[in-house]
Design an enzyme around this catalytic site. Structure first.
Site, PDB file in Angstrom:
ATOM      1  N   CYS A  23       0.227   6.046   0.767  1.00 25.90           N
ATOM      2  CA  CYS A  23       0.775   4.689   0.738  1.00 25.90           C
ATOM      3  C   CYS A  23       0.478   3.913   2.009  1.00 25.90           C
ATOM      4  O   CYS A  23       0.296   2.693   1.970  1.00 25.90           O
ATOM      5  CB  CYS A  23       2.279   4.724   0.473  1.00 25.90           C
ATOM      6  N   HIS A  75       7.816   6.160   2.645  1.00 25.51           N
ATOM      7  CA  HIS A  75       7.097   5.220   1.798  1.00 25.51           C
ATOM      8  C   HIS A  75       6.737   4.006   2.651  1.00 25.51           C
ATOM      9  O   HIS A  75       7.376   3.759   3.689  1.00 25.51           O
ATOM     10  CB  HIS A  75       7.946   4.797   0.594  1.00 25.51           C
ATOM     11  N   ASP A  93       4.417  -3.633  -3.479  1.00 24.53           N
ATOM     12  CA  ASP A  93       4.571  -2.177  -3.512  1.00 24.53           C
ATOM     13  C   ASP A  93       3.720  -1.632  -4.648  1.00 24.53           C
ATOM     14  O   ASP A  93       4.060  -1.788  -5.832  1.00 24.53           O
ATOM     15  CB  ASP A  93       6.044  -1.806  -3.714  1.00 24.53           C
TER      16      ASP A  93
END
Length: 217
Positions: A23, A75, A93
């Site tokens: 990520c 994250h 996201d």
């Protein structure tokens, strides 16, 4: 609308590079593309990279599970400051099941605020870093994705590893290290200045996240 060129109804996460479990790199290239395509300002000054984790390296996030909850070690998302005062701040996201992008208030309500009480060690901490600084300073040689034998735990992106402007080859651990003890006590002028000028930005808790973006000019 986020900008005249793209709004939440016309965007698609498939337009952006995405490698599962990477990520931080996904957001790095996302910020670059948003700037290059005119979706964000050309210098990325309206973009912010937000690392989400805690001391236990277990952060709750929305998922496809029946209960909608999953624990990840960390994250990373991108938050775009609203272009005008009457426009919402947007969360980009690539791993969320929410609309892409989503208004920050919606994202916080649906993804961050739990419907159950979390133990203190699982309370999320947020590191907010200005994207232009992140793009210059972040580096990852993906060592965190190799097992003791040197084999990949998850397949890496096809792109080259990210090297910082100063030649640093890996500093992901610096962004991931978070402690509730280092969270700012309140959102003051020096807090906002640190977000815009410091390599590692600032640490805030979930109740302060929206406040930060409401005060950044």
């Amino acid at each position: 609308m986020a900008t005249e060129k793209l709004d939440a109804s016309s965007s698609s996460s498939s337009r952006f590079d995405h490698t599962p479990y990477y990520c931080e790199e996904n957001v790095y290239f996302l910020c670059k593309k948003l700037s290059e395509e005119g979706i964000a300002k050309s210098d990325g000054s309206d973009l912010f990279v937000v690392f989400i984790s805690n001391e236990k390296k277990q952060a709750r996030k929305a998922s496809h599970r029946a209960d909608g909850v999953i624990l990840w070690d960390y994250h990373v998302i991108c938050v775009q400051k609203g272009k005008e005062s009457n426009l919402p701040h947007l969360v980009w996201d690539l791993d969320s099941t929410l609309p892409f992008p989503s208004p920050l208030a919606t994202y916080v309500a649906e993804t961050i605020r739990p419907s159950f009480q979390l133990f203190s060690e699982f309370q999320r901490v947020f590191r907010i870093v200005h994207a232009p600084i992140f793009l210059r300073c972040f580096a990852s040689d993906r060592r965190h994705m190799k097992d003791p034998a040197g084999e990949w735990v998850f397949p890496p992106p096809s792109s080259e590893v990210i090297v910082a402007e100063d030649g640093t080859v890996h500093n992901l651990n610096e962004y991931m290290e978070m402690s509730s003890l280092d969270v700012v006590k309140s959102i003051e002028a020096d807090t906002l200045d640190a977000v815009l000028t410091q390599k590692l930005g600032v640490l805030v808790n979930e109740s302060q996240l929206e406040e930060v973006f409401s005060q950044i000019s």
